[in-house]
Design a protein around this motif. Structure first.
Motif, PDB file in Angstrom:
ATOM      1  N   GLY A 148       0.798  -1.218   0.000  1.00 30.60           N
ATOM      2  CA  GLY A 148       0.000   0.000   0.000  1.00 30.60           C
ATOM      3  C   GLY A 148       0.827   1.261   0.000  1.00 30.60           C
ATOM      4  N   LYS A 149       2.135   1.125   0.289  1.00 26.19           N
ATOM      5  CA  LYS A 149       3.026   2.291   0.302  1.00 26.19           C
ATOM      6  C   LYS A 149       3.891   2.309  -0.952  1.00 26.19           C
ATOM      7  CE  LYS A 149       3.208   2.143   5.342  1.00 26.19           C
ATOM      8  NZ  LYS A 149       4.083   1.913   6.538  1.00 26.19           N
ATOM      9  N   LYS A 150       4.707   1.260  -1.103  1.00 31.27           N
ATOM     10  CA  LYS A 150       5.570   1.176  -2.275  1.00 31.27           C
ATOM     11  C   LYS A 150       5.043   0.209  -3.321  1.00 31.27           C
ATOM     12  CE  LYS A 150       9.797   2.246   0.296  1.00 31.27           C
ATOM     13  NZ  LYS A 150      11.159   1.759   0.651  1.00 31.27           N
ATOM     14  N   ASN A 151       4.165  -0.681  -2.907  1.00 27.04           N
ATOM     15  CA  ASN A 151       3.614  -1.661  -3.844  1.00 27.04           C
ATOM     16  C   ASN A 151       2.241  -2.107  -3.383  1.00 27.04           C
ATOM     17  OD1 ASN A 151       3.603  -4.555  -2.547  1.00 27.04           O
ATOM     18  ND2 ASN A 151       5.494  -3.558  -1.833  1.00 27.04           N
ATOM     19  N   ARG A 152       1.497  -2.711  -4.295  1.00 24.57           N
ATOM     20  CA  ARG A 152       0.206  -3.339  -3.985  1.00 24.57           C
ATOM     21  C   ARG A 152       0.220  -4.721  -4.624  1.00 24.57           C
ATOM     22  NH1 ARG A 152      -4.168  -0.128  -6.461  1.00 24.57           N
ATOM     23  NH2 ARG A 152      -5.636  -0.953  -4.933  1.00 24.57           N
ATOM     24  N   THR A 153       1.246  -5.493  -4.269  1.00 24.60           N
ATOM     25  CA  THR A 153       1.466  -6.803  -4.863  1.00 24.60           C
ATOM     26  C   THR A 153       1.287  -7.889  -3.821  1.00 24.60           C
ATOM     27  OG1 THR A 153       3.041  -5.896  -6.472  1.00 24.60           O
ATOM     28  CG2 THR A 153       3.122  -8.264  -6.085  1.00 24.60           C
ATOM     29  N   VAL A 154       0.546  -8.936  -4.177  1.00 18.39           N
ATOM     30  CA  VAL A 154       0.359 -10.082  -3.293  1.00 18.39           C
ATOM     31  C   VAL A 154       0.716 -11.354  -4.056  1.00 18.39           C
ATOM     32  CG1 VAL A 154      -1.454  -8.947  -1.948  1.00 18.39           C
ATOM     33  CG2 VAL A 154      -2.084 -10.357  -3.913  1.00 18.39           C
ATOM     34  N   TYR A 155       1.007 -12.420  -3.305  1.00 16.70           N
ATOM     35  CA  TYR A 155       1.346 -13.715  -3.888  1.00 16.70           C
ATOM     36  C   TYR A 155       0.323 -14.733  -3.388  1.00 16.70           C
ATOM     37  CZ  TYR A 155       5.744 -11.311  -4.734  1.00 16.70           C
ATOM     38  OH  TYR A 155       6.686 -10.397  -5.133  1.00 16.70           O
ATOM     39  N   LEU A 156      -0.373 -15.375  -4.324  1.00 15.52           N
ATOM     40  CA  LEU A 156      -1.461 -16.287  -3.964  1.00 15.52           C
ATOM     41  C   LEU A 156      -1.134 -17.720  -4.342  1.00 15.52           C
ATOM     42  CD1 LEU A 156      -4.444 -16.823  -3.056  1.00 15.52           C
ATOM     43  CD2 LEU A 156      -5.077 -16.460  -5.452  1.00 15.52           C
ATOM     44  N   GLU A 157      -1.407 -18.617  -3.398  1.00 14.25           N
ATOM     45  CA  GLU A 157      -1.406 -20.046  -3.663  1.00 14.25           C
ATOM     46  C   GLU A 157      -2.746 -20.569  -3.164  1.00 14.25           C
ATOM     47  OE1 GLU A 157       0.630 -23.767  -1.534  1.00 14.25           O
ATOM     48  OE2 GLU A 157       2.088 -22.489  -2.560  1.00 14.25           O
ATOM     49  N   PHE A 161     -11.019 -14.327  -3.622  1.00 17.00           N
ATOM     50  CA  PHE A 161     -11.861 -13.342  -4.305  1.00 17.00           C
ATOM     51  C   PHE A 161     -11.372 -11.967  -3.869  1.00 17.00           C
ATOM     52  CE2 PHE A 161     -15.397 -10.481  -4.908  1.00 17.00           C
ATOM     53  CZ  PHE A 161     -15.973 -10.922  -6.097  1.00 17.00           C
ATOM     54  N   PHE A 162     -11.129 -11.093  -4.850  1.00 20.01           N
ATOM     55  CA  PHE A 162     -10.612  -9.758  -4.571  1.00 20.01           C
ATOM     56  C   PHE A 162     -11.653  -8.699  -4.927  1.00 20.01           C
ATOM     57  CE2 PHE A 162      -6.954 -12.439  -5.361  1.00 20.01           C
ATOM     58  CZ  PHE A 162      -6.051 -12.055  -4.383  1.00 20.01           C
ATOM     59  N   GLU A 163     -11.918  -7.813  -3.998  1.00 14.98           N
ATOM     60  CA  GLU A 163     -12.740  -6.641  -4.251  1.00 14.98           C
ATOM     61  C   GLU A 163     -11.836  -5.426  -4.015  1.00 14.98           C
ATOM     62  OE1 GLU A 163     -16.759  -4.478  -2.508  1.00 14.98           O
ATOM     63  OE2 GLU A 163     -16.648  -6.688  -2.531  1.00 14.98           O
ATOM     64  N   ILE A 164     -11.309  -4.897  -5.117  1.00 13.04           N
ATOM     65  CA  ILE A 164     -10.278  -3.870  -5.033  1.00 13.04           C
ATOM     66  C   ILE A 164     -10.870  -2.573  -4.485  1.00 13.04           C
ATOM     67  CG2 ILE A 164      -8.473  -2.652  -6.298  1.00 13.04           C
ATOM     68  CD1 ILE A 164      -8.215  -5.726  -6.176  1.00 13.04           C
ATOM     69  N   ALA A 165     -10.110  -1.912  -3.616  1.00 18.42           N
ATOM     70  CA  ALA A 165     -10.559  -0.663  -3.001  1.00 18.42           C
ATOM     71  C   ALA A 165     -10.887   0.372  -4.066  1.00 18.42           C
ATOM     72  CB  ALA A 165      -9.476  -0.129  -2.065  1.00 18.42           C
ATOM     73  N   SER A 166     -11.978   1.103  -3.871  1.00 20.85           N
ATOM     74  CA  SER A 166     -12.419   2.108  -4.838  1.00 20.85           C
ATOM     75  C   SER A 166     -11.502   3.319  -4.821  1.00 20.85           C
ATOM     76  CB  SER A 166     -13.854   2.548  -4.526  1.00 20.85           C
ATOM     77  OG  SER A 166     -13.915   3.087  -3.210  1.00 20.85           O
ATOM     78  N   GLY A 167     -11.602   4.124  -5.872  1.00 20.53           N
ATOM     79  CA  GLY A 167     -10.766   5.318  -5.975  1.00 20.53           C
ATOM     80  C   GLY A 167      -9.524   5.037  -6.783  1.00 20.53           C
ATOM     81  N   LYS A 168      -8.996   6.061  -7.435  1.00 19.34           N
ATOM     82  CA  LYS A 168      -7.810   5.895  -8.257  1.00 19.34           C
ATOM     83  C   LYS A 168      -6.578   5.714  -7.369  1.00 19.34           C
ATOM     84  CE  LYS A 168      -9.491   8.500 -12.250  1.00 19.34           C
ATOM     85  NZ  LYS A 168      -9.242   9.639 -13.160  1.00 19.34           N
ATOM     86  N   PRO A 170      -2.326   5.271  -7.419  1.00 24.52           N
ATOM     87  CA  PRO A 170      -1.151   5.445  -8.271  1.00 24.52           C
ATOM     88  C   PRO A 170      -0.347   4.163  -8.457  1.00 24.52           C
ATOM     89  CG  PRO A 170      -0.746   6.352  -6.086  1.00 24.52           C
ATOM     90  CD  PRO A 170      -2.199   5.979  -6.131  1.00 24.52           C
ATOM     91  N   ILE A 171      -0.534   3.184  -7.547  1.00 23.08           N
ATOM     92  CA  ILE A 171       0.205   1.922  -7.631  1.00 23.08           C
ATOM     93  C   ILE A 171      -0.751   0.821  -8.082  1.00 23.08           C
ATOM     94  CG2 ILE A 171       1.652   0.293  -6.361  1.00 23.08           C
ATOM     95  CD1 ILE A 171       2.117   2.521  -4.289  1.00 23.08           C
ATOM     96  N   PRO A 172      -0.429   0.074  -9.132  1.00 23.54           N
ATOM     97  CA  PRO A 172      -1.345  -0.970  -9.612  1.00 23.54           C
ATOM     98  C   PRO A 172      -1.450  -2.127  -8.631  1.00 23.54           C
ATOM     99  CG  PRO A 172       0.753  -1.105 -10.753  1.00 23.54           C
ATOM    100  CD  PRO A 172       0.794   0.163  -9.942  1.00 23.54           C
ATOM    101  N   PHE A 173      -2.617  -2.783  -8.607  1.00 27.36           N
ATOM    102  CA  PHE A 173      -2.821  -3.957  -7.769  1.00 27.36           C
ATOM    103  C   PHE A 173      -2.453  -5.185  -8.603  1.00 27.36           C
ATOM    104  CE2 PHE A 173      -4.832  -7.372  -5.537  1.00 27.36           C
ATOM    105  CZ  PHE A 173      -4.825  -6.991  -4.199  1.00 27.36           C
ATOM    106  N   ILE A 174      -1.517  -5.994  -8.087  1.00 27.62           N
ATOM    107  CA  ILE A 174      -1.003  -7.144  -8.835  1.00 27.62           C
ATOM    108  C   ILE A 174      -1.088  -8.389  -7.962  1.00 27.62           C
ATOM    109  CG2 ILE A 174       1.048  -8.158  -9.917  1.00 27.62           C
ATOM    110  CD1 ILE A 174       1.970  -5.300 -10.551  1.00 27.62           C
ATOM    111  N   VAL A 175      -1.570  -9.481  -8.559  1.00 31.42           N
ATOM    112  CA  VAL A 175      -1.574 -10.773  -7.878  1.00 31.42           C
ATOM    113  C   VAL A 175      -0.636 -11.701  -8.644  1.00 31.42           C
ATOM    114  CG1 VAL A 175      -2.951 -12.692  -6.993  1.00 31.42           C
ATOM    115  CG2 VAL A 175      -4.002 -10.435  -7.280  1.00 31.42           C
ATOM    116  N   ASN A 176       0.359 -12.225  -7.958  1.00 31.65           N
ATOM    117  CA  ASN A 176       1.273 -13.193  -8.555  1.00 31.65           C
ATOM    118  C   ASN A 176       0.885 -14.602  -8.115  1.00 31.65           C
ATOM    119  OD1 ASN A 176       2.977 -11.342  -9.883  1.00 31.65           O
ATOM    120  ND2 ASN A 176       4.042 -10.905  -7.964  1.00 31.65           N
TER     121      ASN A 176
END
Length: 354
Positions: A148-157, A161-168, A170-176
């Motif tokens: 949420g500060k430098k990245n919005r990246t998570v790793y899933l195994e 289900f993801f409900e991405i927070a509303s609002g623009k 600057p950092i993209p939400f990424i699931v690896n």
């Protein structure tokens, strides 16, 4: 590109920090020469394997030695491909890359948080950026403490289900996941990537996501697929040259590796893919083998079938808030030719004698 530029871009790409233009440049470099493809594949595969290690059981020296061993193959392997001078230059480049990647790894491993959900349970959580995540049974979600500060990246195994927070943001939400990267371009999507399932699946409820396949083992190409609302993308892992289903031009580069299905789903049937978070089980022509995997996770049991033919029996039905697995099996038994016995935590399914 010179060596310094390649080093930087490869590290950024493998560690999921490259932007669109940098990804395109790496794609061109990977496809330029066979040795580039081979080295990239080794780097990427080793990095991915490291991501799924237990952070509490990390041996940094061993990890570094293993990584170096993979990324620095003996020169004899390449004698017939290139001149010795070129081999030395390439090996030197990837020697530096191994150090950079290990440094990146060790700097971040202490800050990794992992949320695990046991079989027989689900979990709802809120990430630091306000994103809601539901984790299904037998799933793990890793993310850094600076999420949420430098990245919005998570790793899933597993499944989430993801409900991405509303609002623009600057950092993209990424699931690896182990095989694919999912970039959110919308708000709500389900993702299924259990390690023992033969497929990867994502379902978009609202918005849009892009799914990036980082390495094609037959062509070493990086590809991107866009999944739109009420679409389900399912990719079955297969060996090269096996049968596949080719649905759209966007799948170029993955088509030789996997069977790919893109389905448009009626909104009334979306609960087949995301109903689990409301404690709903929905089967729509699923085989008994597929159903057994779902039941094993949902009820924390082991299911054995004594006849391979049983695995292909198909069943349709839905269950809401059913507390015990035998109630589900009783309903399936009423509509199919099966019987079952339960011993401790093990269920044995057999053909019915009726």
């Amino acid at each position: 590109m010179d060596n310094e530029e390649i080093k930087l871009l490869l590290v950024k790409y493998i560690t999921r920090e490259a932007d669109e233009s940098e990804i395109d440049r790496i794609r061109d470099w990977v496809n330029a020469h066979p040795e580039n493809e081979q080295y990239f594949a080794q780097l990427y595969e080793t990095w991915q394997n490291m991501l799924y290690l237990n952070p509490e059981a990390i041996n940094r020296e061993k990890a570094f030695n293993n990584f170096s061993a993979v990324t620095l193959p003996p020169p004899s392997k390449y004698r017939q491909l290139v001149k010795w001078s070129k081999v030395a230059a390439v090996i030197a480049l990837f020697g530096v890359l191994s150090v950079l990647l290990i440094k990146h790894y060790t700097q971040n491993i202490e800050s990794v948080r992992q949320v695990s959900v046991n079989k027989g349970a689900t979990k709802k959580m809120v990430l630091a950026d306000g994103t809601l995540v539901w984790l299904n049974a037998g799933s793990k979600l890793n993310y850094n403490t600076d999420f949420g500060k430098k990245n919005r990246t998570v790793y899933l195994e597993g499944e989430a289900f993801f409900e991405i927070a509303s609002g623009k943001k600057p950092i993209p939400f990424i699931v690896n996941t182990k095989n694919y990267t999912i970039r959110d371009i919308g708000t709500k999507f389900n993702l299924k990537a259990y390690p023992n399932d033969p497929f990867f699946e994502t379902t978009v409820v609202k918005g849009e996501v892009s799914v990036e396949g980082n390495v094609n083992s037959s062509a070493r190409e990086m590809s991107r697929i866009y999944v739109k609302p009420r679409q389900v993308l399912r990719i079955y892992y297969q060996q090269q040259n096996e049968k596949y289903t080719y649905k759209t031009d966007d799948l170029q580069g993955l088509k030789n590796l996997n069977e790919i299905q893109v389905l448009q789903v009626d909104s009334a049937k979306m609960d087949k893919y995301d109903g689990w978070k409301q404690n709903l089980l929905v089967f729509d022509g699923n085989t008994l083998e597929e159903i057994a995997k779902v039941l094993e996770r949902r009820y924390n049991v082991k299911i054995i079938m004594d006849d391979a033919g049983l695995q292909n029996i198909k069943y349709s039905g839905s269950f809401r808030s059913v507390a015990s697995v035998n109630k589900v099996l009783d309903l399936i038994k009423g509509n199919t030719d099966i019987d079952y016995t339960i011993t401790d935590n093990t269920i044995t399914i057999t053909k019915s004698n009726n």
